[in-house]
Design a protein around this motif. Structure first.
Motif, PDB file in Angstrom:
ATOM      1  N   GLU A 115       0.747  -1.177   0.219  1.00 61.69           N
ATOM      2  CA  GLU A 115       0.049  -0.035   0.138  1.00 61.69           C
ATOM      3  C   GLU A 115       0.766   1.333  -0.060  1.00 61.69           C
ATOM      4  O   GLU A 115       0.592   2.280  -1.031  1.00 61.69           O
ATOM      5  N   LEU A 127      -4.599   4.584   1.813  1.00 58.33           N
ATOM      6  CA  LEU A 127      -4.376   3.562   3.114  1.00 58.33           C
ATOM      7  C   LEU A 127      -2.858   3.578   3.374  1.00 58.33           C
ATOM      8  O   LEU A 127      -2.411   3.673   4.461  1.00 58.33           O
ATOM      9  N   LEU A 137      -6.928  -0.137  10.669  1.00 57.04           N
ATOM     10  CA  LEU A 137      -6.173  -0.404   9.296  1.00 57.04           C
ATOM     11  C   LEU A 137      -5.982  -1.889   9.092  1.00 57.04           C
ATOM     12  O   LEU A 137      -5.658  -2.146   8.032  1.00 57.04           O
ATOM     13  N   ASN A 148      -7.850  -4.184   9.498  1.00 59.20           N
ATOM     14  CA  ASN A 148      -9.102  -4.739   8.938  1.00 59.20           C
ATOM     15  C   ASN A 148      -8.815  -4.490   7.638  1.00 59.20           C
ATOM     16  O   ASN A 148      -9.217  -5.489   6.639  1.00 59.20           O
ATOM     17  N   GLN A 149      -8.557  -3.386   7.213  1.00 53.74           N
ATOM     18  CA  GLN A 149      -8.691  -2.870   5.956  1.00 53.74           C
ATOM     19  C   GLN A 149      -7.380  -3.784   5.047  1.00 53.74           C
ATOM     20  O   GLN A 149      -7.517  -4.037   3.842  1.00 53.74           O
ATOM     21  N   HIS A 174      -8.554  -7.810   5.213  1.00 48.40           N
ATOM     22  CA  HIS A 174     -10.100  -8.306   4.906  1.00 48.40           C
ATOM     23  C   HIS A 174      -9.891  -9.242   3.642  1.00 48.40           C
ATOM     24  O   HIS A 174     -10.507 -10.298   3.409  1.00 48.40           O
ATOM     25  N   SER A 175      -9.490  -8.512   2.683  1.00 47.65           N
ATOM     26  CA  SER A 175      -9.559  -9.147   1.399  1.00 47.65           C
ATOM     27  C   SER A 175      -8.784 -10.247   1.228  1.00 47.65           C
ATOM     28  O   SER A 175      -8.980 -11.476   0.666  1.00 47.65           O
TER      29      SER A 175
END
Length: 260
Positions: free
Chosen positions: A71, A78, A98, A100-101, A104-105
């Motif tokens: 990122e 992010l 953060l 989680n972001q 998650h994917s």
């Protein structure tokens, strides 16, 4: 207790009692392969060990650090948040929103593929464990352990290759001397080995190795990393050992402590 034996300086072999980890050839025949979590204190090279394990099992390596670097390198919103956090709070754990972001994917993809995965230093705490459990059954947890003296000596001598970002260490005799100095004086060794003595833990394709010291391996940044590990990860491991997960302790054997 499982012992990890590693040859120095190239880490020519990785020998683990896989039966004690309940991992074997039969995994290849299973419809859904299990997940493995590798956690450890500062200086245990948990992320590097997870990389070796993912290569051994031929499954993806998932870590907050890896996705955060992506990122940041891509300059996303992010990534800019993470970069700002790193500048303002060196050594601090990434906040859960953060995390989680970031995770998650990848967790969704790992769940859908059923091909197994290795997680490096994730989950770090009870909340992250809950997030992981939302995507599947309890993973097998590998907890890296060693003595405080060995960890402190390793952190004092540890370097990162500026060309490939792999960990680098001096010869075993230098590491043994550093560990002895820590045990005798309860302080970090003042003298440091010359740069030309450092070698990669595993020989790779790096053609221009150059050891540099990370700020995270010393000072207040390291103290914050220890605070996070003792305050969040150890309580998580204690909870998991009560029966919530299969936890295997991998003791870094004496020759490994000298090699790493």
């Amino acid at each position: 207790m499982v012992e990890l034996h590693v040859a120095y300086p190239m880490m020519e072999f990785l020998m683990i009692d896989y039966r004690s980890l309940r991992v074997g050839v039969g995994l290849c025949k299973m419809a859904r392969r299990p997940w493995h979590v590798v956690v450890g204190p500062p200086g245990s090279e948990a992320r590097f060990f997870a990389e070796l394990l993912s290569a051994r099992f031929r499954v993806p390596l998932l870590s907050v650090h890896r996705f955060a670097c992506v990122e940041i390198s891509h300059g996303t919103f992010l990534g800019k948040q993470l970069e700002q956090l790193a500048m303002e709070q060196l050594g601090a754990a990434v906040p859960m929103p953060l995390v989680n972001q970031l995770m998650h994917s990848p967790l969704q993809r790992a769940q859908a593929s059923g091909s197994g995965a290795v997680f490096a230093n994730f989950p770090r705490d009870v909340i992250q464990w809950g997030m992981l459990r939302n995507f599947g059954p309890p993973p097998r947890v590998i907890s890296l352990v060693s003595t405080d003296e060995d960890l402190r000596a390793r952190l004092a001598q540890r370097r990162i290759c500026s060309a490939c970002s792999a960990p680098m260490y001096p010869p075993p005799e230098e590491m043994a001397a550093a560990a002895a100095a820590v045990a005798a004086t309860n302080s970090t060794p003042a003298s440091q080995p010359a740069a030309h003595l450092y070698s990669h833990m595993v020989e790779g394709s790096c053609t221009d190795p150059s050891p540099i010291r990370r700020t995270l391996d010393g000072g207040s940044e390291l103290a914050e990393r220890w605070r996070v590990y003792h305050g969040q990860t150890i309580p998580l491991l204690e909870q998991l050992r009560s029966g919530q997960a299969d936890v295997s302790e991998v003791k870094l054997a004496s020759e490994v402590c000298a090699a790493i």
